[in-house]
Scaffold this active site. Sequence first.
Site, PDB file in Angstrom:
ATOM      1  CE  LYS A  47       1.491   4.775   8.144  1.00  0.00           C
ATOM      2  NZ  LYS A  47      -0.046   4.673   8.430  1.00  0.00           N
ATOM      3  CG  ASP A  79       5.882   3.569   0.823  1.00  0.00           C
ATOM      4  OD1 ASP A  79       6.147   4.343   1.738  1.00  0.00           O
ATOM      5  OD2 ASP A  79       4.663   3.548   0.615  1.00  0.00           O
ATOM      6  CE1 TYR A 123      -3.673   2.414   0.577  1.00  0.00           C
ATOM      7  CE2 TYR A 123      -2.448   3.508   2.439  1.00  0.00           C
ATOM      8  CZ  TYR A 123      -3.597   3.393   1.612  1.00  0.00           C
ATOM      9  OH  TYR A 123      -4.217   4.721   1.771  1.00  0.00           O
TER      10      TYR A 123
HETATM   11  C1  LIG Z   1       3.819   2.217   3.331  1.00  0.00           C
HETATM   12  C2  LIG Z   1       2.668   3.224   3.209  1.00  0.00           C
HETATM   13  N1  LIG Z   1       2.982   4.068   2.292  1.00  0.00           N
HETATM   14  C3  LIG Z   1       2.060   5.180   2.166  1.00  0.00           C
HETATM   15  C4  LIG Z   1       0.916   5.628   3.014  1.00  0.00           C
HETATM   16  C5  LIG Z   1       0.068   6.508   2.971  1.00  0.00           C
HETATM   17  O1  LIG Z   1       0.142   7.422   3.978  1.00  0.00           O
HETATM   18  P1  LIG Z   1      -0.569   8.474   4.395  1.00  0.00           P
HETATM   19  O2  LIG Z   1      -1.925   7.664   5.016  1.00  0.00           O
HETATM   20  O3  LIG Z   1      -0.133   9.360   5.209  1.00  0.00           O
HETATM   21  O4  LIG Z   1      -1.243   9.078   3.088  1.00  0.00           O
HETATM   22  C6  LIG Z   1       0.638   4.397   4.051  1.00  0.00           C
HETATM   23  C7  LIG Z   1      -0.252   4.355   4.931  1.00  0.00           C
HETATM   24  O5  LIG Z   1      -0.585   3.744   5.983  1.00  0.00           O
HETATM   25  C8  LIG Z   1       1.758   3.408   4.141  1.00  0.00           C
HETATM   26  O6  LIG Z   1       1.508   2.085   5.067  1.00  0.00           O
END
Ligand SMILES: Cc1ncc(COP(=O)(O)O)c(C=O)c1O
Length: 417
Positions: A259, A231, A138
């Site tokens: 985060k 990521d 994700y």
């Molecule tokens: C690995 C990863 N990338 C991107 C995101 C997206 O982040 P945001 O919810 O701050 O847009 C998340 C959200 O949980 C994530 O776990």
Amino acid sequence: MSYELWKEALSLFAGGVNSPVRALVRPSPFFTAKGEGPFLITEDGKKIIDYVLGYGPLILGHSPERVKQKIKEQVDKGWLYGTPSRIEVELAKKIINHIPSAQKVRFVNSGTEATMNAIRLARGFTGRTKILKFNGNYHGAHDYALIEAGSAVSEYGITISKGVPEEVVRTVTVCEYNDLECVERRLKSENIAAVILEPVMGNYGVIPPEDGFLRGVKELTSTYGSLLIFDEVITGFRLDIGGAQSLFKVVPDLTTLGKIIGGGLPIGAITGKREIMESITPAGSVFNAGTFNANPLSMTAGIATIEELENKNPYTEINRAAEVLADEIDQMIKTEHVTHRIGSMFQFFLGVKDVKNASDAKITNRALYLKIHEMLLKEGVFIPPSQLETIFTSTSHNDEVINITIDKFKKVLGELA
Ligand SMILES: Cc1ncc(COP(=O)(O)O)c(C=O)c1O
């Protein structure tokens, strides 16, 4: 009271919530009035031990004293300038100091914005269009990431979000996680701008990379002239102060963060090799901008959080809390299952022996997981309302809290046996 608020929310928001995973809480979502250390205090006055921790950012627990104090001090100085400020320089220096791939930084406001801009940057820098991602990873809620994504996307049975144009779908190609042969085939045959991946899957339960997978992807991307994007929105500053790339000693071209670097306030960041980062406006012509980019309150909370991590080095402690809890749960579950833990992230998968990718995880007994979630919540313990999310620990989850949690698991699993 939560139930009255929930009924009202259903009339105000699509599905009653502002982010879909929140609607999965059983039997219905509770409304939080306050967060304190390892606890959420609900509108009903219930004190709940929290293992969701805002879906990852709260590595120090809720409202840690020093972070709270720093935010208050910043509020006195204003919270939006529309100009550069000293604190963005300070936070960027910390990121560059700790994250091996980081040479320059662009701050944005969410993990979604970070991956969306990293993908645009990779395309702009390489002059290629296609992106390779992995089933069940994700990367946030933008068009290029909503294809075979994990987290709530999969929980709600969405393979490709409606509204994503077919033209966009054709620019994204997907492999199973841990399948290096697939990566090689795609890199060989398709002109790929970048491979984007979670170095540890945290949005399909927890699925670690197999030995050699990350290094293999790194070697293949450099062979075929593609960029590698880690990521690390979840894993950055959680698995290690240098993120998963430090832990696994594999350095990508670009890294996305979010985060923890905002200490619980909205944030995202793209970082990586200097020559690639220089393609972002105004140095280059890959456009990014944002009214709230490098927001002073997020910068302040991020600095204060990372300072705590630097000064206290709490990784052994939070990892141990997760290890004790994960091991106890693993032993308590008598039916077929597998538990994956890495550092302070873990999840148990029910009804399966082995999970190495999203297809394996898809067939777990999610209904039973949800039942356990619901019964635990009644007992005052909040684990994610989806098997596809991660259980996190924080510095506030001390022995007493962990022992109470173990007792609650014993009770619930005993009742289910
Ligand atoms: C690995 C990863 N990338 C991107 C995101 C997206 O982040 P945001 O919810 O701050 O847009 C998340 C959200 O949980 C994530 O776990």
